[in-house]
Design an enzyme around this catalytic site. Sequence first.
Site, PDB file in Angstrom:
ATOM      1  N   LYS A  83       0.856  -1.192   0.000  1.00 44.69           N
ATOM      2  CA  LYS A  83       0.000   0.000   0.000  1.00 44.69           C
ATOM      3  C   LYS A  83       0.885   1.233   0.000  1.00 44.69           C
ATOM      4  CE  LYS A  83      -4.543   0.778   2.090  1.00 44.69           C
ATOM      5  NZ  LYS A  83      -5.335   0.719   3.345  1.00 44.69           N
TER       6      LYS A  83
HETATM    7  O1  G3P Z   1      -7.899   1.527   5.532  1.00 40.53           O
HETATM    8  C1  G3P Z   1      -8.209   2.488   4.581  1.00 40.53           C
HETATM    9  C2  G3P Z   1      -9.517   3.173   4.878  1.00 40.53           C
HETATM   10  O2  G3P Z   1     -10.563   2.236   4.767  1.00 40.53           O
HETATM   11  C3  G3P Z   1      -9.566   3.842   6.241  1.00 40.53           C
HETATM   12  O3  G3P Z   1     -10.787   4.484   6.359  1.00 40.53           O
HETATM   13  O4  G3P Z   1     -11.553   6.775   6.995  1.00 40.53           O
HETATM   14  O5  G3P Z   1     -12.255   4.782   8.336  1.00 40.53           O
HETATM   15  O6  G3P Z   1      -9.879   5.576   8.463  1.00 40.53           O
HETATM   16  P1  G3P Z   1     -11.117   5.434   7.609  1.00 40.53           P
END
Ligand code: G3P
Length: 218
Positions: A83
């Site tokens: 990633k």
């Molecule tokens: O892991 C990537 C993404 O899905 C993170 O989303 O905004 O919940 O931190 P978030």
Amino acid sequence: MKFFVDTGDINEIRELCDTGLVDGVTTNPSLVASSGKDFKELIGDICTLTTGHVSAEVLATDYRTMLKEADVLSAIADNVCIKLPLTPDGLKACKVLSSNGIATNVTLCFSALQALLAAKAGATYVSPFIGRLDDIGQNGGDLIADIVTIYDNYEDYNTQILAASIRGPQHVLDAALSGAHVATLPPKILRQMSQHPLTDKGLAGFMKDWEQTGQSLL
Ligand code: G3P
């Protein structure tokens, strides 16, 4: 649509992979930190629970160190997906890694133009963050639809759209309706997707009526 689980919680990953509905796992530095586990050990353990891609994010912000970290992460298991942040250095590293057959997931995507660059860099996946756009009053679902439209215009673009930053089942529905290839789901949301009150009510009714027959199949 492929479903990935978005967590660093190994017990949640094990339980959800056992459902047979999970195609991979995504992590990020915040999820790894909250797991309290050693990064490389955690990714190694996750990679034993699924044959699908397991996204492990580099920590470096410069191109050369990203490549060094990618070597370390790739050596953990064959299904590790590297990633990379959607920055100039991340895109440059993505181009090199993808050209060498390494699976890549370009993350922190917040615009269609960024997604265009991720495809140009040969990313395996691009991760547009729906929820974080909604959090600032923009429409994350529109971004997914725009990226699908753009990618469909160019047959040589093979990057898969991985809807991320999912805040609820509606985000999954919107992403599926738009044609995203993958949604990465917090465990709670993956569980919510199967739930409907009429299903529960209908099953209870079937069971109540069946009990009246006094029969048993086994
Ligand atoms: O892991 C990537 C993404 O899905 C993170 O989303 O905004 O919940 O931190 P978030």
